[in-house]
Design an enzyme around this catalytic site. Structure first.
Site, mmCIF file in Angstrom:
data_model
loop_
_atom_site.group_PDB
_atom_site.id
_atom_site.type_symbol
_atom_site.label_atom_id
_atom_site.label_comp_id
_atom_site.label_asym_id
_atom_site.label_seq_id
_atom_site.Cartn_x
_atom_site.Cartn_y
_atom_site.Cartn_z
ATOM 1 N N ALA A 84 0.841 -1.203 0.000
ATOM 2 C CA ALA A 84 0.000 0.000 0.000
ATOM 3 C C ALA A 84 0.874 1.250 0.000
ATOM 4 O O ALA A 84 1.973 1.249 0.558
ATOM 5 C CB ALA A 84 -0.887 0.006 1.235
ATOM 6 N N PHE A 94 2.004 2.875 -2.761
ATOM 7 C CA PHE A 94 2.556 3.141 -4.093
ATOM 8 C C PHE A 94 1.439 3.611 -5.025
ATOM 9 O O PHE A 94 1.593 4.579 -5.755
ATOM 10 C CB PHE A 94 3.226 1.885 -4.671
ATOM 11 C CG PHE A 94 3.870 2.160 -6.017
ATOM 12 C CD1 PHE A 94 5.196 2.585 -6.073
ATOM 13 C CD2 PHE A 94 3.160 2.036 -7.194
ATOM 14 C CE1 PHE A 94 5.787 2.879 -7.299
ATOM 15 C CE2 PHE A 94 3.744 2.337 -8.425
ATOM 16 C CZ PHE A 94 5.060 2.755 -8.474
ATOM 17 N N ASN A 142 8.498 8.722 5.235
ATOM 18 C CA ASN A 142 7.331 9.468 4.736
ATOM 19 C C ASN A 142 6.440 9.884 5.883
ATOM 20 O O ASN A 142 6.308 9.185 6.883
ATOM 21 C CB ASN A 142 6.565 8.653 3.677
ATOM 22 C CG ASN A 142 5.435 7.828 4.266
ATOM 23 O OD1 ASN A 142 4.343 8.331 4.521
ATOM 24 N ND2 ASN A 142 5.701 6.550 4.517
ATOM 25 N N GLY A 190 0.492 11.229 5.349
ATOM 26 C CA GLY A 190 -0.748 11.490 6.084
ATOM 27 C C GLY A 190 -2.002 11.185 5.288
ATOM 28 O O GLY A 190 -2.959 11.971 5.289
ATOM 29 N N PHE A 191 -2.004 10.014 4.621
ATOM 30 C CA PHE A 191 -3.209 9.546 3.901
ATOM 31 C C PHE A 191 -3.713 10.576 2.885
ATOM 32 O O PHE A 191 -4.912 10.857 2.809
ATOM 33 C CB PHE A 191 -4.340 9.213 4.872
ATOM 34 C CG PHE A 191 -4.158 7.940 5.661
ATOM 35 C CD1 PHE A 191 -3.126 7.057 5.413
ATOM 36 C CD2 PHE A 191 -5.055 7.623 6.680
ATOM 37 C CE1 PHE A 191 -2.975 5.888 6.151
ATOM 38 C CE2 PHE A 191 -4.923 6.457 7.434
ATOM 39 C CZ PHE A 191 -3.877 5.592 7.161
ATOM 40 N N SER A 214 -0.558 3.301 10.367
ATOM 41 C CA SER A 214 0.175 4.433 9.812
ATOM 42 C C SER A 214 0.570 5.359 10.961
ATOM 43 O O SER A 214 -0.272 5.697 11.796
ATOM 44 C CB SER A 214 -0.671 5.206 8.814
ATOM 45 O OG SER A 214 -0.057 6.466 8.579
ATOM 46 N N ASN A 220 1.283 8.423 10.616
ATOM 47 C CA ASN A 220 1.126 9.807 10.165
ATOM 48 C C ASN A 220 -0.267 10.391 10.316
ATOM 49 O O ASN A 220 -0.523 11.510 9.874
ATOM 50 C CB ASN A 220 1.597 9.918 8.706
ATOM 51 C CG ASN A 220 3.043 9.475 8.557
ATOM 52 O OD1 ASN A 220 3.886 9.883 9.340
ATOM 53 N ND2 ASN A 220 3.312 8.606 7.601
ATOM 54 N N THR A 221 -1.178 9.627 10.900
ATOM 55 C CA THR A 221 -2.490 10.169 11.259
ATOM 56 C C THR A 221 -2.554 10.114 12.780
ATOM 57 O O THR A 221 -2.561 9.017 13.355
ATOM 58 C CB THR A 221 -3.633 9.331 10.635
ATOM 59 O OG1 THR A 221 -3.573 9.457 9.222
ATOM 60 C CG2 THR A 221 -4.998 9.783 11.125
ATOM 61 N N LYS A 257 -3.380 -4.781 9.285
ATOM 62 C CA LYS A 257 -1.977 -4.366 9.100
ATOM 63 C C LYS A 257 -1.479 -3.645 10.344
ATOM 64 O O LYS A 257 -2.042 -2.626 10.747
ATOM 65 C CB LYS A 257 -1.856 -3.454 7.882
ATOM 66 C CG LYS A 257 -0.407 -3.060 7.568
ATOM 67 C CD LYS A 257 -0.289 -2.392 6.220
ATOM 68 C CE LYS A 257 1.148 -1.972 5.909
ATOM 69 N NZ LYS A 257 1.269 -1.339 4.587
ATOM 70 N N ASN A 295 3.784 -2.163 8.908
ATOM 71 C CA ASN A 295 3.864 -0.820 8.336
ATOM 72 C C ASN A 295 5.287 -0.234 8.550
ATOM 73 O O ASN A 295 6.191 -0.945 8.963
ATOM 74 C CB ASN A 295 2.797 0.066 8.995
ATOM 75 C CG ASN A 295 2.175 1.028 8.009
ATOM 76 O OD1 ASN A 295 2.905 1.736 7.313
ATOM 77 N ND2 ASN A 295 0.857 1.060 7.925
ATOM 78 N N GLY A 297 12.120 0.486 3.969
ATOM 79 C CA GLY A 297 13.288 0.091 3.189
ATOM 80 C C GLY A 297 14.230 -0.803 3.966
ATOM 81 O O GLY A 297 13.870 -1.356 5.011
#
Ligand SMILES: Cc1cc2nc3c(=O)[nH]c(=O)nc-3n(C[C@H](O)[C@H](O)[C@H](O)COP(=O)(O)O)c2cc1C
Length: 364
Positions: free
Chosen positions: A61, A63, A110, A113-114, A173, A175-176, A214, A243, A266
């Site tokens: 997810a 990309f 990254n 943030g969706f 995630s 980032n939220t 996830k 994640n 990575g």
């Protein structure tokens, strides 16, 4: 064709900002005529969650957040594509810059943030290609300002059921703000009860709609005990481990960039995410299959994920540093490993190293 694409595109990608480079790659993929590849060797086939995967290598997810290029990705040789994360309403995400390449570490940070086009645009795209087949999952998430995050997940499962091969419930995630709190036992139990009820409802009309959870690689082992316990009790169909990480291994060479806030992916994520996969595998005890993600950039790394307990793998950051030819390379290396071990199928290798891995020193 893929080799040519890589040779032409990669020098250009180095000049552009990582986010512009990504946008260009997606547009180029949408426009490049890619002939279908010959069918995968049957030795690579995997059956999981009631689905038949032609090979175990998926695109993770992030990309293709907006399902702009699922078919070009399948034609590149991926065994499955995960679109998203999609939220009910479109979101701009965090201010730029929000995507950073750590070249010396072959890593990415990254904090997007969706950012995504929202359910209706993505649904239209997936509905237009639904007749083409191939395994295309939809990764679902909550809007940042949602009053009832659980309702967002339920809604997206209802909306996408006719066009999604499977769903990923993304509670990991970084980032939220507050999203990862959905991994806490009571919140997770409530969320999964609602999500699984939605799955069972939609599957009466739309057919099979497996739901995968996830998770973050940053959970403690006590938290992982709880997460796996709830996932098993609520009968999810599988888990994705995992994640991006908010940790910064001390081995990182690009120390200045490493200070950027966000999720790291990575190569430096490989050891932690593979250890968490093995820890998950021993806790799941075969109740459902696992997908291994994090730092897959070679056949050896993919095989290590399988031996740690994954029946499927996904990758994203590896493509940034190794190009699109990586998919074919991993598949061919997996086949060679299979033949060398005289195994009939990859499923014979799943989890063979998991117990031993959990006894090793904790990775940095
Ligand atoms: C730029 C970028 C965006 C991402 N966006 C998402 C996302 O929207 N949803 C999600 O579940 N994971 C997202 N991820 C995480 C990946 O799916 C994957 O779990 C993680 O990057 C580890 O795999 P890798 O080391 O192969 O990149 C993103 C990763 C990157 C690098």
């Amino acid at each position: 064709m893929i080799g040519l694409f890589d040779r032409l595109a990669r020098p250009l990608m180095r000049i552009l900002s990582p986010e512009d480079a990504h946008g260009l790659a997606v547009r180029a993929l949408a426009l490049t005529p890619l002939a279908p590849l010959p069918p995968d060797d049957p030795g690579l086939a995997v059956r999981a969650f009631g689905l038949n995967f032609p090979n175990p290598v998926g695109i993770a997810a992030g990309f293709d957040k907006n399902a702009a290029v699922p078919d070009p990705l399948l034609r590149l040789g991926f065994g499955f594509v995960e679109a998203g994360t999609v939220t009910p309403r479109a979101q701009a995400g965090n201010p730029r810059p929000r995507l950073f390449r750590l070249d010396a570490d072959e890593a990415v940070i990254n904090r997007l943030g969706f950012n995504n086009d929202g359910e209706s645009v993505v649904l239209r795209r997936l509905a237009a290609r639904a007749h083409k087949g191939g395994i295309v999952g939809v990764n679902v998430g909550a809007n940042k300002d949602s009053a009832d995050r659980g309702a967002d997940y339920v809604r997206l499962i209802e909306v996408f059921a006719p066009v999604a091969s499977y769903f990923t419930v993304n509670v990991s995630s970084p980032n939220t703000p507050g999203l990862r709190d959905l991994q806490q036992p009571d919140a997770l139990d409530d969320l999964l009860a609602r999500v699984v009820a939605a799955r069972d409802r939609v599957s009466r009309n739309a057919g099979l709609s497996p739901v995968l959870l996830k998770i973050a690689p940053d959970l403690s082992l006590a938290e992982l005990d709880d997460v796996v316990g709830v996932a098993r009790a609520r009968r999810v169909d599988g888990m994705i481990v995992g994640n991006t990480t908010i940790r910064r291994p001390s081995s990182l060479r690009e120390q200045a960039r490493a200070n950027e806030q966000g999720g790291l992916s990575g190569r430096p994520l490989f050891r932690l995410s593979t250890r968490m996969l093995a820890e998950t595998y021993v806790r799941v005890e075969g109740a459902f299959p696992l997908v291994g993600v994090g730092g897959v950039d070679s056949g050896a790394a993919a095989l290590a994920k399988i031996r740690a307990g994954a029946c499927l793998v996904q990758l994203y950051s590896g493509l940034v540093f190794h190009g699109l030819g990586l998919v074919a390379e991993i598949k061919s290396q997996l086949l060679t490993a299979l033949r060398k071990k005289r195994a009939d199928a990859l499923s014979d290798l799943v989890g063979t190293d998991a117990a031993a891995m959990t006894a090793e020193a904790w990775p940095d």
